[in-house]
Design a protein around this motif. Structure first.
Motif, PDB file in Angstrom:
ATOM      1  N   LEU A  87      41.958  49.889  40.144  1.00 27.82           N
ATOM      2  CA  LEU A  87      41.971  50.278  41.560  1.00 27.82           C
ATOM      3  C   LEU A  87      43.192  49.696  42.267  1.00 27.82           C
ATOM      4  O   LEU A  87      43.823  50.359  43.088  1.00 27.82           O
ATOM      5  CB  LEU A  87      40.722  49.748  42.273  1.00 27.82           C
ATOM      6  CG  LEU A  87      39.452  50.565  42.244  1.00 27.82           C
ATOM      7  CD1 LEU A  87      38.318  49.777  42.901  1.00 27.82           C
ATOM      8  CD2 LEU A  87      39.621  51.901  42.921  1.00 27.82           C
ATOM      9  N   VAL A  88      43.498  48.438  41.948  1.00 29.09           N
ATOM     10  CA  VAL A  88      44.595  47.733  42.624  1.00 29.09           C
ATOM     11  C   VAL A  88      45.940  48.315  42.236  1.00 29.09           C
ATOM     12  O   VAL A  88      46.792  48.553  43.089  1.00 29.09           O
ATOM     13  CB  VAL A  88      44.535  46.216  42.342  1.00 29.09           C
ATOM     14  CG1 VAL A  88      45.780  45.516  42.877  1.00 29.09           C
ATOM     15  CG2 VAL A  88      43.274  45.619  42.944  1.00 29.09           C
ATOM     16  N   GLY A  89      46.159  48.531  40.956  1.00 32.31           N
ATOM     17  CA  GLY A  89      47.442  49.079  40.506  1.00 32.31           C
ATOM     18  C   GLY A  89      48.484  48.017  40.250  1.00 32.31           C
ATOM     19  O   GLY A  89      48.481  47.370  39.213  1.00 32.31           O
ATOM     20  N   GLU A  90      49.388  47.784  41.214  1.00 34.80           N
ATOM     21  CA  GLU A  90      50.522  46.870  40.999  1.00 34.80           C
ATOM     22  C   GLU A  90      50.164  45.433  41.385  1.00 34.80           C
ATOM     23  O   GLU A  90      49.614  45.181  42.460  1.00 34.80           O
ATOM     24  CB  GLU A  90      51.732  47.326  41.818  1.00 34.80           C
ATOM     25  CG  GLU A  90      52.988  46.532  41.490  1.00 34.80           C
ATOM     26  CD  GLU A  90      54.186  46.927  42.340  1.00 34.80           C
ATOM     27  OE1 GLU A  90      55.186  46.210  42.277  1.00 34.80           O
ATOM     28  OE2 GLU A  90      54.117  47.936  43.066  1.00 34.80           O
ATOM     29  N   TRP A  91      50.531  44.508  40.486  1.00 31.02           N
ATOM     30  CA  TRP A  91      50.220  43.079  40.660  1.00 31.02           C
ATOM     31  C   TRP A  91      51.494  42.256  40.604  1.00 31.02           C
ATOM     32  O   TRP A  91      52.472  42.661  39.986  1.00 31.02           O
ATOM     33  CB  TRP A  91      49.303  42.608  39.533  1.00 31.02           C
ATOM     34  CG  TRP A  91      47.955  43.239  39.533  1.00 31.02           C
ATOM     35  CD1 TRP A  91      47.596  44.424  38.945  1.00 31.02           C
ATOM     36  CD2 TRP A  91      46.776  42.731  40.151  1.00 31.02           C
ATOM     37  NE1 TRP A  91      46.271  44.676  39.165  1.00 31.02           N
ATOM     38  CE2 TRP A  91      45.741  43.650  39.889  1.00 31.02           C
ATOM     39  CE3 TRP A  91      46.498  41.581  40.886  1.00 31.02           C
ATOM     40  CZ2 TRP A  91      44.441  43.458  40.348  1.00 31.02           C
ATOM     41  CZ3 TRP A  91      45.200  41.387  41.342  1.00 31.02           C
ATOM     42  CH2 TRP A  91      44.183  42.323  41.070  1.00 31.02           C
ATOM     43  N   LEU A  92      51.453  41.086  41.235  1.00 31.94           N
ATOM     44  CA  LEU A  92      52.565  40.134  41.175  1.00 31.94           C
ATOM     45  C   LEU A  92      52.039  38.779  40.710  1.00 31.94           C
ATOM     46  O   LEU A  92      51.037  38.297  41.245  1.00 31.94           O
ATOM     47  CB  LEU A  92      53.176  39.930  42.573  1.00 31.94           C
ATOM     48  CG  LEU A  92      53.881  41.100  43.222  1.00 31.94           C
ATOM     49  CD1 LEU A  92      54.235  40.747  44.665  1.00 31.94           C
ATOM     50  CD2 LEU A  92      55.135  41.454  42.445  1.00 31.94           C
TER      51      LEU A  92
END
Length: 124
Positions: free
Chosen positions: A15-20
């Motif tokens: 759901l979130v997609g892109e992470w750092l």
């Protein structure tokens, strides 16, 4: 005191997609690693374990060189409503036809007051 960070489930992760990674978050915000961890402890940001060596934060939570406006207050309201970090992420990133889009999209669009109001209703 050790930082307790939740392990994320696959569905919420997608759901979130892109992470750092937290170290990248610190770099973007001009903070030391210790100060970046403090943002997680203070619930200004949510970081989760995704299999790497450090917590990761949804990329959308960082707007330029600052935390997304309205996010810390929304996270506080969700925590007060009994949501843990993973449940809060799931709520923030699940599309809601009445917004339209996900609550996090409304926060990005500057409608954080409306999102906070909806989050407050969850506690009742």
């Amino acid at each position: 005191m050790t930082l307790s960070v939740a392990q994320i489930d696959r569905e919420t992760d997608q759901l979130v997609g892109e992470w750092l990674p937290l170290s990248d978050v610190g770099g973007r915000l001009g903070l030391s690693a210790g100060r970046a961890k403090q943002l997680l402890k203070d619930k200004k940001l949510i970081g989760v374990r995704r299999g790497g060596p450090e917590p990761e934060v949804p990329a959308v939570f960082i707007a330029g060189d600052d935390v997304l406006k309205g996010l810390p207050g929304t996270l506080t309201v969700l925590a007060d409503a009994g949501y843990d970090d993973v449940e809060a992420l799931r709520w923030l990133f699940t599309p809601d036809d009445s917004l339209p889009g996900a609550p996090v999209d409304a926060i990005v669009a500057g409608r954080h007051t409306e999102v906070k109001r909806r989050a407050q209703a969850l506690g009742f």
